[in-house]
Design a protein around this motif. Structure first.
Motif, PDB file in Angstrom:
ATOM      1  N   HIS A 125      70.391  47.738  34.444  1.00  0.00           N
ATOM      2  CA  HIS A 125      71.267  48.630  33.610  1.00  0.00           C
ATOM      3  C   HIS A 125      72.402  49.102  34.594  1.00  0.00           C
ATOM      4  CE1 HIS A 125      72.554  52.609  32.282  1.00  0.00           C
ATOM      5  NE2 HIS A 125      72.304  51.951  31.092  1.00  0.00           N
ATOM      6  N   ASP A 126      72.220  49.262  35.938  1.00  0.00           N
ATOM      7  CA  ASP A 126      73.406  49.496  37.012  1.00  0.00           C
ATOM      8  C   ASP A 126      74.465  48.332  36.998  1.00  0.00           C
ATOM      9  OD1 ASP A 126      72.231  52.012  37.099  1.00  0.00           O
ATOM     10  OD2 ASP A 126      71.244  51.649  39.026  1.00  0.00           O
ATOM     11  N   ALA A 127      73.592  47.131  37.207  1.00  0.00           N
ATOM     12  CA  ALA A 127      74.358  46.009  37.246  1.00  0.00           C
ATOM     13  C   ALA A 127      75.154  45.714  35.878  1.00  0.00           C
ATOM     14  CB  ALA A 127      73.627  44.482  37.451  1.00  0.00           C
ATOM     15  N   GLY A 128      74.765  45.832  34.826  1.00  0.00           N
ATOM     16  CA  GLY A 128      75.640  45.672  33.585  1.00  0.00           C
ATOM     17  C   GLY A 128      76.815  46.789  33.556  1.00  0.00           C
ATOM     18  N   ARG A 129      76.413  47.880  33.673  1.00  0.00           N
ATOM     19  CA  ARG A 129      77.231  49.004  33.712  1.00  0.00           C
ATOM     20  C   ARG A 129      78.450  48.636  34.890  1.00  0.00           C
ATOM     21  NH1 ARG A 129      75.121  54.757  34.719  1.00  0.00           N
ATOM     22  NH2 ARG A 129      74.660  53.932  36.931  1.00  0.00           N
ATOM     23  N   VAL A 135      85.060  44.591  34.079  1.00  0.00           N
ATOM     24  CA  VAL A 135      85.588  43.703  32.981  1.00  0.00           C
ATOM     25  C   VAL A 135      85.206  44.203  31.919  1.00  0.00           C
ATOM     26  CG1 VAL A 135      85.680  41.163  32.147  1.00  0.00           C
ATOM     27  CG2 VAL A 135      85.481  41.381  34.663  1.00  0.00           C
ATOM     28  N   PRO A 136      86.049  44.917  31.062  1.00  0.00           N
ATOM     29  CA  PRO A 136      85.482  45.391  29.695  1.00  0.00           C
ATOM     30  C   PRO A 136      85.187  44.351  28.989  1.00  0.00           C
ATOM     31  CG  PRO A 136      87.560  46.723  30.594  1.00  0.00           C
ATOM     32  CD  PRO A 136      87.357  45.442  31.538  1.00  0.00           C
ATOM     33  N   GLY A 137      84.015  44.736  28.253  1.00  0.00           N
ATOM     34  CA  GLY A 137      83.632  43.804  27.267  1.00  0.00           C
ATOM     35  C   GLY A 137      82.801  42.689  27.919  1.00  0.00           C
ATOM     36  N   ALA A 138      82.410  42.577  29.084  1.00  0.00           N
ATOM     37  CA  ALA A 138      81.757  41.483  29.878  1.00  0.00           C
ATOM     38  C   ALA A 138      80.635  41.399  29.186  1.00  0.00           C
ATOM     39  CB  ALA A 138      81.809  41.505  31.111  1.00  0.00           C
ATOM     40  N   ILE A 139      79.910  42.566  29.094  1.00  0.00           N
ATOM     41  CA  ILE A 139      78.568  42.615  28.368  1.00  0.00           C
ATOM     42  C   ILE A 139      78.448  43.532  27.173  1.00  0.00           C
ATOM     43  CG2 ILE A 139      75.942  43.531  28.737  1.00  0.00           C
ATOM     44  CD1 ILE A 139      76.385  43.235  31.625  1.00  0.00           C
ATOM     45  N   SER A 140      78.022  42.784  26.077  1.00  0.00           N
ATOM     46  CA  SER A 140      77.938  43.636  24.722  1.00  0.00           C
ATOM     47  C   SER A 140      77.364  44.978  24.694  1.00  0.00           C
ATOM     48  CB  SER A 140      77.455  42.751  23.884  1.00  0.00           C
ATOM     49  OG  SER A 140      76.102  42.747  23.789  1.00  0.00           O
ATOM     50  N   GLU A 141      77.698  45.802  23.747  1.00  0.00           N
ATOM     51  CA  GLU A 141      77.131  47.231  23.690  1.00  0.00           C
ATOM     52  C   GLU A 141      75.867  46.963  23.466  1.00  0.00           C
ATOM     53  OE1 GLU A 141      79.331  49.713  20.934  1.00  0.00           O
ATOM     54  OE2 GLU A 141      81.168  49.417  22.074  1.00  0.00           O
ATOM     55  N   SER A 142      75.259  46.016  22.584  1.00  0.00           N
ATOM     56  CA  SER A 142      73.782  45.810  21.924  1.00  0.00           C
ATOM     57  C   SER A 142      72.953  45.671  23.410  1.00  0.00           C
ATOM     58  CB  SER A 142      73.767  44.947  21.037  1.00  0.00           C
ATOM     59  OG  SER A 142      74.249  43.715  21.441  1.00  0.00           O
ATOM     60  N   ARG A 147      69.205  47.523  27.771  1.00  0.00           N
ATOM     61  CA  ARG A 147      69.099  47.628  29.234  1.00  0.00           C
ATOM     62  C   ARG A 147      68.805  49.059  29.344  1.00  0.00           C
ATOM     63  NH1 ARG A 147      72.979  43.870  32.966  1.00  0.00           N
ATOM     64  NH2 ARG A 147      72.399  41.818  31.680  1.00  0.00           N
ATOM     65  N   LYS A 148      69.483  50.119  28.700  1.00  0.00           N
ATOM     66  CA  LYS A 148      69.025  51.406  28.797  1.00  0.00           C
ATOM     67  C   LYS A 148      67.721  51.924  28.209  1.00  0.00           C
ATOM     68  CE  LYS A 148      71.021  56.025  27.871  1.00  0.00           C
ATOM     69  NZ  LYS A 148      72.009  56.841  27.041  1.00  0.00           N
ATOM     70  N   PHE A 149      67.426  51.113  27.226  1.00  0.00           N
ATOM     71  CA  PHE A 149      66.362  51.334  26.598  1.00  0.00           C
ATOM     72  C   PHE A 149      65.034  50.849  27.316  1.00  0.00           C
ATOM     73  CE2 PHE A 149      62.513  49.282  24.192  1.00  0.00           C
ATOM     74  CZ  PHE A 149      61.946  50.180  23.853  1.00  0.00           C
ATOM     75  N   VAL A 151      65.209  51.177  30.580  1.00  0.00           N
ATOM     76  CA  VAL A 151      65.059  51.903  31.750  1.00  0.00           C
ATOM     77  C   VAL A 151      64.064  53.025  31.374  1.00  0.00           C
ATOM     78  CG1 VAL A 151      66.205  53.740  33.130  1.00  0.00           C
ATOM     79  CG2 VAL A 151      67.142  51.435  32.907  1.00  0.00           C
ATOM     80  N   GLN A 152      64.343  53.654  29.913  1.00  0.00           N
ATOM     81  CA  GLN A 152      63.640  54.581  29.453  1.00  0.00           C
ATOM     82  C   GLN A 152      62.185  54.442  29.360  1.00  0.00           C
ATOM     83  OE1 GLN A 152      65.845  55.358  25.976  1.00  0.00           O
ATOM     84  NE2 GLN A 152      67.270  56.834  26.837  1.00  0.00           N
ATOM     85  N   ARG A 153      61.896  53.086  28.839  1.00  0.00           N
ATOM     86  CA  ARG A 153      60.348  52.437  28.532  1.00  0.00           C
ATOM     87  C   ARG A 153      59.757  52.249  29.982  1.00  0.00           C
ATOM     88  NH1 ARG A 153      59.253  46.521  25.664  1.00  0.00           N
ATOM     89  NH2 ARG A 153      57.030  46.827  25.960  1.00  0.00           N
ATOM     90  N   SER A 154      60.530  51.936  30.987  1.00  0.00           N
ATOM     91  CA  SER A 154      59.813  51.847  32.097  1.00  0.00           C
ATOM     92  C   SER A 154      59.507  53.362  32.851  1.00  0.00           C
ATOM     93  CB  SER A 154      60.682  51.198  33.330  1.00  0.00           C
ATOM     94  OG  SER A 154      61.891  51.887  33.543  1.00  0.00           O
ATOM     95  N   VAL A 155      60.452  54.347  32.520  1.00  0.00           N
ATOM     96  CA  VAL A 155      60.103  55.569  33.171  1.00  0.00           C
ATOM     97  C   VAL A 155      58.876  56.358  32.260  1.00  0.00           C
ATOM     98  CG1 VAL A 155      60.758  57.926  32.848  1.00  0.00           C
ATOM     99  CG2 VAL A 155      62.399  56.096  33.645  1.00  0.00           C
ATOM    100  N   LEU A 156      58.679  56.009  31.009  1.00  0.00           N
ATOM    101  CA  LEU A 156      57.475  56.299  30.248  1.00  0.00           C
ATOM    102  C   LEU A 156      56.221  55.332  30.596  1.00  0.00           C
ATOM    103  CD1 LEU A 156      58.943  56.566  26.630  1.00  0.00           C
ATOM    104  CD2 LEU A 156      58.369  58.362  28.235  1.00  0.00           C
TER     105      LEU A 156
END
Length: 311
Positions: A125-129, A135-142, A147-149, A151-156
């Motif tokens: 997640h940090d690498a994608g951010r 480079v804006p748009g290098a990685i899609s929002e989806s 990736r954020k999901f 992170v949340q899943r791994s915390v749980l």
């Protein structure tokens, strides 16, 4: 002054001096005359202080009896056993389940695996951010939402692994309690002596069935016995005999006489219809070889040594 008068005064003074000299002896004689002699109680009864019919605590077949009538026993000696084969099997099972649960509880692989997955998810997640910032748009929002999901899943996942380990620890305690209960069930099938004493009667035998509460054997305490007698309330006040030393004399076979010393343990506040009240002493018994000198039911003599006689 006449000669007669002088003679009278001399005689009077002599009498006064003689009385003064004799007075202490007269007081002592009067006190001794008024002091009651040490009471000697005849036909005192020797009785038990403590006896018990040892009961079964659990139902089952009497598997073993390790004593006989007349056996001397010590407190907590195992005197008999009730069949405990089922309890032994339950204890073995509970013991193995406890050890298995303990090993599972000590295993933290799931937690370490979840923590490692969390670190990977956070790194992606940090690498994608950082890539999007450079480079804006290098990685899609989806993809960033995925990736954020993660992170949340791994915390749980870490929380779930920690929760599972806590449950494992509770399971360990439950298995430990089950093993303890199974062990207690085995111990309750051991018939133990509740006191130092002698087995005087067997009420059950090997191979017989017993239910909880059924008496298995009768045990009496012999090392300390009670010697009980009666005093006349008009001759001896209650306070005169309480805690006073006593000598107990018992006549044995072929003219043998033995003495025991003790103190008055109890003075009954109740005077009976015949004007007597009950007193007793507790006497330390002695052995003569394998046998006790004092036995419940025999008659003895007890002399109470009063304080007044110590003047």
């Amino acid at each position: 002054m006449s000669k007669a008068t002088g003679t009278g005064e001399f005689v009077m003074r002599s009498c006064v001096i003689a009385l003064a000299l004799l007075w202490p002896a007269a007081v002592t004689w009067a006190q001794q005359a008024l002091a009651p002699s040490d009471p000697k109680l005849t036909a005192c009864l020797v009785s038990l202080i403590q006896e018990v019919q040892i009961p079964a605590q659990e139902a089952g077949v009497v598997q073993l009896i390790s004593v006989d009538e007349g056996s001397s026993v010590k407190k907590d000696d195992v005197l008999a056993k009730i069949d405990d084969s089922l309890s032994q099997a339950q204890f073995d099972r509970a013991k193995y389940e406890y050890h298995a649960a303990k090993r599972d509880s000590d295993n933290d692989v799931d937690i370490r695996f979840a923590v490692a997955g969390k670190l990977v998810a956070e790194a992606e997640h940090d690498a994608g951010r950082e890539a999007v910032q450079q480079v804006p748009g290098a990685i899609s929002e989806s993809e960033m939402r995925r990736r954020k999901f993660q992170v949340q899943r791994s915390v749980l996942a870490v929380e779930q692994a920690e929760h599972e380990q806590e449950l494992s620890k509770l399971t360990v305690q439950a298995r430990k309690a089950e093993a303890k209960a199974a062990l207690l069930s085995i111990q309750r099938r051991e018939v133990k002596a509740p006191l130092d004493g002698m087995v005087v009667e067997m009420l059950k035998h090997e191979g017989e069935w017993v239910n909880p509460g059924d008496p298995i054997m009768h045990v009496v305490r012999m090392d300390r016995l009670r010697v009980e007698g009666f005093l006349n309330a008009k001759e001896f006040a209650h306070h005169e005999v309480g805690n006073r030393p006593v000598t107990v004399e018992v006549k044995l076979a072929r003219g043998r006489v033995e003495q025991f010393t003790s103190t008055i343990k109890f003075v009954s506040p109740e005077v009976q219809l015949n004007g007597e009240y009950r007193v007793w002493a507790e006497v330390e018994n002695r052995r003569d070889g394998e046998h006790w000198l004092l036995r419940p039911g025999v008659s003895t003599e007890m002399t109470i040594h009063l304080e007044n006689n110590e003047i």
